[in-house]
Every structure is written in C-alpha cells, then in structure tokens.
Design a protein around this motif. Structure first.
Motif, PDB file in Angstrom:
ATOM      1  N   TYR A   6      72.132  25.913  76.446  1.00 49.46           N
ATOM      2  CA  TYR A   6      72.314  26.542  75.147  1.00 49.46           C
ATOM      3  C   TYR A   6      71.351  25.938  74.143  1.00 49.46           C
ATOM      4  CZ  TYR A   6      76.533  28.583  77.043  1.00 49.46           C
ATOM      5  OH  TYR A   6      77.408  29.310  77.823  1.00 49.46           O
ATOM      6  N   ILE A   7      70.758  26.797  73.317  1.00 50.07           N
ATOM      7  CA  ILE A   7      69.794  26.347  72.323  1.00 50.07           C
ATOM      8  C   ILE A   7      70.376  26.480  70.921  1.00 50.07           C
ATOM      9  CG2 ILE A   7      68.665  28.615  72.211  1.00 50.07           C
ATOM     10  CD1 ILE A   7      66.002  27.016  71.787  1.00 50.07           C
ATOM     11  N   CYS A   8      70.139  25.469  70.104  1.00 46.81           N
ATOM     12  CA  CYS A   8      70.555  25.507  68.703  1.00 46.81           C
ATOM     13  C   CYS A   8      69.597  26.426  67.956  1.00 46.81           C
ATOM     14  CB  CYS A   8      70.532  24.104  68.101  1.00 46.81           C
ATOM     15  SG  CYS A   8      70.983  24.072  66.346  1.00 46.81           S
ATOM     16  N   LEU A   9      70.150  27.440  67.309  1.00 49.20           N
ATOM     17  CA  LEU A   9      69.329  28.408  66.589  1.00 49.20           C
ATOM     18  C   LEU A   9      68.799  27.846  65.280  1.00 49.20           C
ATOM     19  CD1 LEU A   9      71.514  31.565  67.244  1.00 49.20           C
ATOM     20  CD2 LEU A   9      69.457  30.824  68.483  1.00 49.20           C
ATOM     21  N   ARG A  10      69.302  26.718  64.860  1.00 53.49           N
ATOM     22  CA  ARG A  10      68.823  26.097  63.618  1.00 53.49           C
ATOM     23  C   ARG A  10      67.635  25.174  63.855  1.00 53.49           C
ATOM     24  NH1 ARG A  10      73.840  24.343  59.798  1.00 53.49           N
ATOM     25  NH2 ARG A  10      74.674  26.435  59.466  1.00 53.49           N
ATOM     26  N   LEU A  35      82.684  22.459  76.105  1.00 48.12           N
ATOM     27  CA  LEU A  35      82.496  21.406  75.102  1.00 48.12           C
ATOM     28  C   LEU A  35      83.691  21.376  74.150  1.00 48.12           C
ATOM     29  CD1 LEU A  35      78.743  22.009  74.255  1.00 48.12           C
ATOM     30  CD2 LEU A  35      79.691  19.998  75.395  1.00 48.12           C
ATOM     31  N   PRO A  36      84.060  20.200  73.663  1.00 43.90           N
ATOM     32  CA  PRO A  36      85.159  20.125  72.694  1.00 43.90           C
ATOM     33  C   PRO A  36      84.839  20.959  71.454  1.00 43.90           C
ATOM     34  CG  PRO A  36      84.382  17.916  73.293  1.00 43.90           C
ATOM     35  CD  PRO A  36      83.466  18.907  73.942  1.00 43.90           C
ATOM     36  N   GLY A  37      85.851  21.515  70.841  1.00 42.42           N
ATOM     37  CA  GLY A  37      85.666  22.369  69.681  1.00 42.42           C
ATOM     38  C   GLY A  37      84.969  21.708  68.505  1.00 42.42           C
ATOM     39  N   ASP A  38      85.063  20.381  68.421  1.00 35.51           N
ATOM     40  CA  ASP A  38      84.445  19.677  67.292  1.00 35.51           C
ATOM     41  C   ASP A  38      83.042  19.157  67.613  1.00 35.51           C
ATOM     42  OD1 ASP A  38      85.222  17.692  69.071  1.00 35.51           O
ATOM     43  OD2 ASP A  38      86.137  16.424  67.538  1.00 35.51           O
ATOM     44  N   TRP A  39      82.503  19.518  68.782  1.00 40.04           N
ATOM     45  CA  TRP A  39      81.149  19.079  69.133  1.00 40.04           C
ATOM     46  C   TRP A  39      80.147  19.829  68.278  1.00 40.04           C
ATOM     47  CZ3 TRP A  39      76.694  21.390  71.072  1.00 40.04           C
ATOM     48  CH2 TRP A  39      75.712  20.525  71.520  1.00 40.04           C
ATOM     49  N   HIS A  40      79.162  19.110  67.764  1.00 40.20           N
ATOM     50  CA  HIS A  40      78.099  19.685  66.944  1.00 40.20           C
ATOM     51  C   HIS A  40      76.745  19.294  67.524  1.00 40.20           C
ATOM     52  CE1 HIS A  40      81.441  19.934  64.134  1.00 40.20           C
ATOM     53  NE2 HIS A  40      80.730  20.827  63.473  1.00 40.20           N
ATOM     54  N   CYS A  41      75.726  19.990  67.112  1.00 40.94           N
ATOM     55  CA  CYS A  41      74.361  19.688  67.532  1.00 40.94           C
ATOM     56  C   CYS A  41      74.038  18.245  67.176  1.00 40.94           C
ATOM     57  CB  CYS A  41      73.373  20.630  66.851  1.00 40.94           C
ATOM     58  SG  CYS A  41      71.649  20.288  67.271  1.00 40.94           S
ATOM     59  N   PRO A  42      73.618  17.436  68.155  1.00 46.86           N
ATOM     60  CA  PRO A  42      73.309  16.038  67.851  1.00 46.86           C
ATOM     61  C   PRO A  42      72.026  15.868  67.045  1.00 46.86           C
ATOM     62  CG  PRO A  42      72.839  16.516  70.148  1.00 46.86           C
ATOM     63  CD  PRO A  42      73.506  17.727  69.572  1.00 46.86           C
ATOM     64  N   ALA A  43      71.191  16.895  66.984  1.00 42.25           N
ATOM     65  CA  ALA A  43      69.936  16.795  66.242  1.00 42.25           C
ATOM     66  C   ALA A  43      70.079  17.174  64.770  1.00 42.25           C
ATOM     67  CB  ALA A  43      68.870  17.665  66.897  1.00 42.25           C
ATOM     68  N   CYS A  44      70.868  18.246  64.488  1.00 44.60           N
ATOM     69  CA  CYS A  44      70.943  18.716  63.101  1.00 44.60           C
ATOM     70  C   CYS A  44      72.359  18.898  62.570  1.00 44.60           C
ATOM     71  CB  CYS A  44      70.158  20.023  62.947  1.00 44.60           C
ATOM     72  SG  CYS A  44      70.962  21.474  63.675  1.00 44.60           S
ATOM     73  N   GLY A  45      73.365  18.754  63.443  1.00 49.01           N
ATOM     74  CA  GLY A  45      74.749  18.872  63.000  1.00 49.01           C
ATOM     75  C   GLY A  45      75.295  20.283  62.968  1.00 49.01           C
ATOM     76  N   ALA A  46      74.536  21.253  63.480  1.00 46.63           N
ATOM     77  CA  ALA A  46      74.997  22.645  63.473  1.00 46.63           C
ATOM     78  C   ALA A  46      76.243  22.807  64.343  1.00 46.63           C
ATOM     79  CB  ALA A  46      73.895  23.568  63.990  1.00 46.63           C
ATOM     80  N   PHE A  51      74.723  28.173  68.362  1.00 49.53           N
ATOM     81  CA  PHE A  51      74.041  28.032  69.651  1.00 49.53           C
ATOM     82  C   PHE A  51      74.040  29.368  70.375  1.00 49.53           C
ATOM     83  CE2 PHE A  51      74.491  23.650  68.765  1.00 49.53           C
ATOM     84  CZ  PHE A  51      73.660  22.951  69.629  1.00 49.53           C
ATOM     85  N   ALA A  52      73.009  29.586  71.185  1.00 51.21           N
ATOM     86  CA  ALA A  52      72.922  30.779  72.026  1.00 51.21           C
ATOM     87  C   ALA A  52      72.517  30.368  73.428  1.00 51.21           C
ATOM     88  CB  ALA A  52      71.901  31.755  71.450  1.00 51.21           C
ATOM     89  N   LYS A  53      72.973  31.124  74.405  1.00 51.34           N
ATOM     90  CA  LYS A  53      72.614  30.850  75.794  1.00 51.34           C
ATOM     91  C   LYS A  53      71.114  31.073  75.967  1.00 51.34           C
ATOM     92  CE  LYS A  53      75.486  32.425  78.770  1.00 51.34           C
ATOM     93  NZ  LYS A  53      76.204  33.255  79.762  1.00 51.34           N
ATOM     94  N   ARG A  54      70.459  30.132  76.643  1.00 44.49           N
ATOM     95  CA  ARG A  54      69.041  30.283  76.946  1.00 44.49           C
ATOM     96  C   ARG A  54      68.853  31.260  78.094  1.00 44.49           C
ATOM     97  NH1 ARG A  54      65.287  25.534  75.457  1.00 44.49           N
ATOM     98  NH2 ARG A  54      63.962  26.831  76.731  1.00 44.49           N
ATOM     99  N   ASP A  55      67.785  32.016  78.049  1.00 35.99           N
ATOM    100  CA  ASP A  55      67.491  32.990  79.095  1.00 35.99           C
ATOM    101  C   ASP A  55      66.672  32.400  80.234  1.00 35.99           C
ATOM    102  OD1 ASP A  55      68.834  35.034  77.789  1.00 35.99           O
ATOM    103  OD2 ASP A  55      67.051  35.643  76.677  1.00 35.99           O
TER     104      ASP A  55
END
Length: 56
Positions: A6-10, A35-46, A51-55
């Motif tokens: 999954y890729i962070c769109l931000r 993933l746990p519901g409270d998990w956020h992007c480790p790079a930007c916090g999104a 997130f979207a599934k990568r193709d």
C-alpha cells in the motif's frame, strides 16, 4: 494471506507486509488489511484512509 503493498497518497511511503513496521511494533508478514486501526504512515502521519493498494 494478502501480501499487497500500500502506498501513502500524501508522501509516497509504501507499506510492505514483508517488512512490517518495526517502529510501530508491526511484525513482518502483517497484511495491510490487518493493521491496527490507529496505525498511521510512519513517514508523514497520514491515516490509513490515505493509502491505496499498489498495482505493481
């Protein structure tokens, strides 16, 4: 078990279930849809909704 990435769109960070997220305590092998519901992007916090599934 889904090994979709999954890729962070931000910021472009990719969550790869093969690697997990050690800093957040996510073990390798944890699929993105488990993933746990409270998990956020480790790079930007999104939130997971940014997130979207990568193709590839």
């Amino acid at each position: 078990m889904s090994q979709d990435r999954y890729i962070c769109l931000r910021c472009g960070y990719t969550y790869d279930p093969k690697r997990g997220d050690a800093k957040a305590g996510i073990s390798p092998g944890t699929p993105g849809d488990k993933l746990p519901g409270d998990w956020h992007c480790p790079a930007c916090g999104a939130a997971q909704r940014d997130f979207a599934k990568r193709d590839d």
